[in-house]
Design an enzyme around this catalytic site. Structure first.
Site, mmCIF file in Angstrom:
data_model
loop_
_atom_site.group_PDB
_atom_site.id
_atom_site.type_symbol
_atom_site.label_atom_id
_atom_site.label_comp_id
_atom_site.label_asym_id
_atom_site.label_seq_id
_atom_site.Cartn_x
_atom_site.Cartn_y
_atom_site.Cartn_z
ATOM 1 C CE LYS A 225 -4.464 -1.698 1.342
ATOM 2 N NZ LYS A 225 -5.503 -1.823 2.343
ATOM 3 N NE ARG A 260 -7.642 -8.009 0.709
ATOM 4 C CZ ARG A 260 -7.118 -7.218 -0.228
ATOM 5 N NH1 ARG A 260 -6.110 -6.434 0.049
ATOM 6 N NH2 ARG A 260 -7.619 -7.218 -1.445
#
Ligand code: 7PJ
Length: 281
Positions: A225, A260
């Site tokens: 991210k 995740r």
């Protein structure tokens, strides 16, 4: 704490005595971190098999991009991306499959086709989503997001980000329980990168332990991210592996239950070391 997946038989369950890995399977042509590489079914199956061999315990299948600014797709389009792949995974494995969607219709079709869990970045706020999830009786991850994907990164604003995210999740847990969703089926997620500045993301991460007293397993999704890109000055997602592993390790150390991730093998090795240290005398 333990998660039980009703489908497919035989009953699958995951104990949270140590963190588990959810491997990401992106089926969006515009997905930012693997460039839509796995759009074709065969490639998807190869990737899933690899993730399972590398230690993934859940596969998260998504057909809608939630990257900032991404355009919306119809439920039909999303189903045409995910359903054939869910069916194909079911033919080769009984690993729990999670469907990453905010659309009630997609949740329904995915679970009917063999998915065993719902992962909703919109925390079941679509019409009928809470009721459907209660009826399906599957585990569900509810995530915090401020705003909507298209505009969420414009001006994220909080007075106390940890408190506000926690309150939101508490409220959504209540809504779920009132609708008849089993407490044991609810997983929570602070939603890194969803309507949050770097400062907000770092603060949430620092205080991850604060979420423990909501009484639900905690899922953390930070893989590749932009918070990693910002701190390390790595604008390209394929330069973010080291950063992803560092944050996955920290999250595990801070008692996250589900990670995740895109890079399953590397994460699995980091988690093994983390666990070895935790279990030392
Ligand atoms: C998340 C997610 C996350 C949960 C995405 C990306 C964007 N689901 N789906 N948590 N992120 N539960 O993978 O970068 O953080 S899509």
């Amino acid at each position: 704490m333990k998660l039980t997946f009703p489908s497919p038989p035989p009953l699958q369950s995951i104990e949270f005595d140590k963190p588990c890995i959810m491997g990401i399977l992106n089926l969006t042509p515009d997905s930012f971190s693997d460039g839509g590489l796995f759009v074709k079914k065969d490639n998807a199956l190869i990737h899933v098999t690899q993730m399972i061999n590398d230690g993934a315990q859940i596969i998260d299948v998504g057909g809608e991009s939630t990257r900032p600014g991404a355009k919306e797709v119809s439920a039909d389009e999303e189903c045409s991306r995910v359903i054939p792949v869910i069916e194909a995974i079911r033919e080769i494995s009984n690993i729990p499959i999670s469907i990453d969607t905010s659309k009630t219709e997609v949740m329904h079709q995915a679970v009917s086709s063999g998915a065993s869990m719902i992962n909703d970045v919109n925390a079941l706020r679509a019409d009928g989503a809470v009721e459907l999830t209660a009826k399906l009786n599957v585990p569900v991850c509810i995530m915090h997001m401020q705003g909507q994907p298209r505009t969420m990164q414009h001006t994220p604003t909080y007075v106390d980000v940890v408190k506000e995210v926690k309150n939101f999740l508490k409220e959504r847990i209540d809504v779920c329980l009132k609708a008849g969703i089993n407490q044991n089926n609810i997983i929570i997620d602070p939603g890194f990168g969803f309507g949050k500045t770097l400062e907000h993301n770092l603060s949430l991460f620092k205080h991850l332990e604060d979420f423990e007293n909501l009484g639900c397993p905690l899922l953390v999704g930070v893989s590749r991210k932009s918070m990693i890109g910002a701190v390390l000055d790595k604008p390209s997602v394929d330069e973010r592996l080291n950063g992803s592993i560092a944050l996955a390790t920290l999250a595990a150390w801070k008692n996250a239950n589900i990670l995740r991730v895109h890079d399953v093998k590397e994460t699995a090795e980091a988690l093994k070391l983390c666990q070895a240290v935790k279990e030392a005398k």
